[in-house]
Design a protein around this motif. Structure first.
Motif, short mmCIF file in Angstrom:
data_model
loop_
_atom_site.label_atom_id
_atom_site.label_comp_id
_atom_site.label_asym_id
_atom_site.label_seq_id
_atom_site.Cartn_x
_atom_site.Cartn_y
_atom_site.Cartn_z
N GLU A 157 0.83 -1.20 0.00
CA GLU A 157 0.00 0.00 0.00
C GLU A 157 0.87 1.25 0.00
O GLU A 157 0.56 2.24 -0.70
CB GLU A 157 -0.93 0.00 1.21
N GLU A 158 1.95 1.23 0.75
CA GLU A 158 2.85 2.39 0.75
C GLU A 158 3.48 2.58 -0.62
O GLU A 158 3.62 3.72 -1.11
CB GLU A 158 3.95 2.20 1.80
N LEU A 159 3.87 1.49 -1.23
CA LEU A 159 4.47 1.60 -2.57
C LEU A 159 3.46 2.12 -3.59
O LEU A 159 3.79 2.95 -4.44
CB LEU A 159 5.01 0.24 -3.03
N THR A 160 2.25 1.62 -3.54
CA THR A 160 1.23 2.09 -4.49
C THR A 160 0.88 3.56 -4.22
O THR A 160 0.66 4.32 -5.15
CB THR A 160 -0.03 1.22 -4.42
N ARG A 161 0.85 3.99 -2.97
CA ARG A 161 0.60 5.40 -2.67
C ARG A 161 1.76 6.25 -3.16
O ARG A 161 1.58 7.34 -3.68
CB ARG A 161 0.43 5.60 -1.17
N GLY A 162 2.95 5.73 -2.97
CA GLY A 162 4.13 6.47 -3.42
C GLY A 162 4.14 6.61 -4.93
O GLY A 162 4.50 7.65 -5.47
N ARG A 163 3.72 5.64 -5.68
CA ARG A 163 3.68 5.72 -7.15
C ARG A 163 2.57 6.65 -7.59
O ARG A 163 2.75 7.40 -8.54
CB ARG A 163 3.43 4.34 -7.74
N SER A 164 1.44 6.57 -6.91
CA SER A 164 0.35 7.45 -7.32
C SER A 164 0.71 8.91 -7.04
O SER A 164 0.35 9.80 -7.79
CB SER A 164 -0.96 7.07 -6.65
N ASP A 165 1.47 9.17 -5.97
CA ASP A 165 1.93 10.53 -5.70
C ASP A 165 2.93 10.96 -6.75
O ASP A 165 2.93 12.11 -7.19
CB ASP A 165 2.58 10.62 -4.32
N ASP A 166 3.79 10.05 -7.21
CA ASP A 166 4.78 10.36 -8.25
C ASP A 166 4.09 10.65 -9.58
O ASP A 166 4.52 11.51 -10.34
CB ASP A 166 5.77 9.21 -8.42
#
Length: 174
Positions: A157-166
């Motif tokens: 979930e952190e990785l997917t949030r980090g990608r969506s923020d990017d």
């Protein structure tokens, strides 16, 4: 010169013939009789009947006319009867107690054997539980797997949030 009539010490003697035979009896039947006798003598009913008998004897020999008295002397016959009863009652009671003691010994030995078996069973079960604990310690448990999966889900979930923020910043991930 050896004397052949002298008994040898390494051979048993011949059984002697007796003129008077010992009476044969069934020990168990006599023991059962002794136990029932002892059990009866230990009841309130026996004490009541014995008390009534003695009271009747004393009152009859005290209040009855001289020609109807059982015991001419002051209660000597009553004393003799009670002594005779006691002389038979004491060995019968002891016999009953000895039989009960033998039964108690058998029960105590059975209890000891049962306790020894139970102790051996408990030791075996303790060893089995210890070996199961060792085996289970090396296997991943359900709670351990759940906590690891939760941790991985959190990482994803952190990785997917980090990608969506990017993606919103306009940058492309490398």
């Amino acid at each position: 010169m050896s004397d052949n009539r002298r008994p040898r010490l390494d051979t048993p003697r011949e059984a002697r013939r007796t003129l008077v035979r010992r009476p044969a009896y069934d020990a168990d039947a006599f023991g059962v009789f002794a136990e029932s006798f002892a059990r009866f003598m230990g009841t309130a009913r026996f004490l009541i009947w014995m008390t009534l008998f003695v009271l009747f004897w004393v009152s009859w020999n005290t209040l009855a006319p001289d020609d109807l008295v059982f015991d001419e002397f002051p209660f000597i016959f009553l004393t003799l009867m009670l002594s005779l009863q006691a002389s038979y009652a004491a060995p019968l009671i002891l016999l009953a107690q000895n039989r009960q003691e033998q039964r108690d010994k058998v029960v105590a030995e059975q209890d000891r054997q049962a306790n020894a078996r139970a102790h051996a069973d408990m030791e075996f079960l303790a060893r089995e539980v210890a070996s199961l604990r060792l085996s289970v310690g090396e296997v991943a448990t359900r709670d351990f797997l759940r906590s690891e999966l939760r941790g991985l889900v959190g990482d994803i979930e952190e990785l997917t949030r980090g990608r969506s923020d990017d993606d919103h910043d306009g940058r492309t991930p490398a």
